[in-house]
Write a protein that holds these residues in place. Structure first.
Motif: not given
Length: 208
Positions: A61-66
């Protein structure tokens, strides 16, 4: 071509497609199959929550959640046909994942409550449970006995279950449309990428 989606992400994705389709199509027809498919959905969502924390790079999630700002900016770029290509999930896709996880979790939970009528008693008392649907049942509590209220509460949860299932189906349709649009815009078969796990290596303007 480079590897983006790990095997567990791909198994989760297609397993969830199959489980939700089976649950939706067997509603009110094959109760045992419907329940098994519902438990499968719940298990897959639980797995994805864990894998989103400890999984491979593009699964996290840390890579793609904005934030909302980045998501709205991306949607604005989409309307102008100038959105950038993301190697992983783009901001709109990430928002869709969150929305689907919420509606699928709610659908599975309300289905679990309906499987055994005594489970409804586990919920906190009061209209805060499902305000827009259960509140009328509370308003009529003086006119109906305890058993009648319980039945009305069951009906409210069943209605909420159906609303969430239909909302999930709508989100799925929007998701498929977004995948099709991104595939055309970026000249990349995203369905095949979720099968093979591979995508075109990022170009100078892409976001990896």
């Amino acid at each position: 071509m480079i590897r983006v989606w790990d095997p567990l992400v791909r198994v989760f994705h297609w397993g969830l497609v199959a489980a939700f389709a089976m649950a939706y199509l067997t509603a009110e027809e094959l109760d045992s199959v419907h329940e098994i498919a519902g438990y499968a959905v719940a298990g897959l969502v639980a797995f994805r929550l864990v894998w989103g924390l400890v999984g491979s790079r593009y699964a996290r999630f840390a890579q793609f959640l904005k934030g909302p700002g980045a998501t709205l900016a991306y949607l604005g770029d989409m309307t102008r046909g100038r959105e950038r290509r993301y190697l992983g999930h783009n901001p709109a896709g990430a928002a869709m994942i969150v929305a689907l996880m919420v509606t699928l979790s709610g659908t599975a939970f309300t289905g679990w409550l309906l499987e055994d009528e005594t489970r409804l008693a586990m919920l906190p008392a009061g209209p805060a449970i499902v305000p827009a649907i259960v509140a009328p049942a509370w308003a009529d509590d003086d006119r109906y006995g305890r058993r009648d209220y319980r039945e009305r509460g069951d009906d409210a949860v069943e209605e909420l279950h159906e609303v969430l299932a239909n909302l999930t189906l709508l989100l799925v349709a929007l998701h498929v449309g977004g995948v099709a649009l991104a595939s055309v815009r970026h000249r990349e078969n995203l369905v095949r990428a979720m099968i093979t796990g591979q995508k075109r290596a990022p170009g100078p303007d892409d976001i990896a």
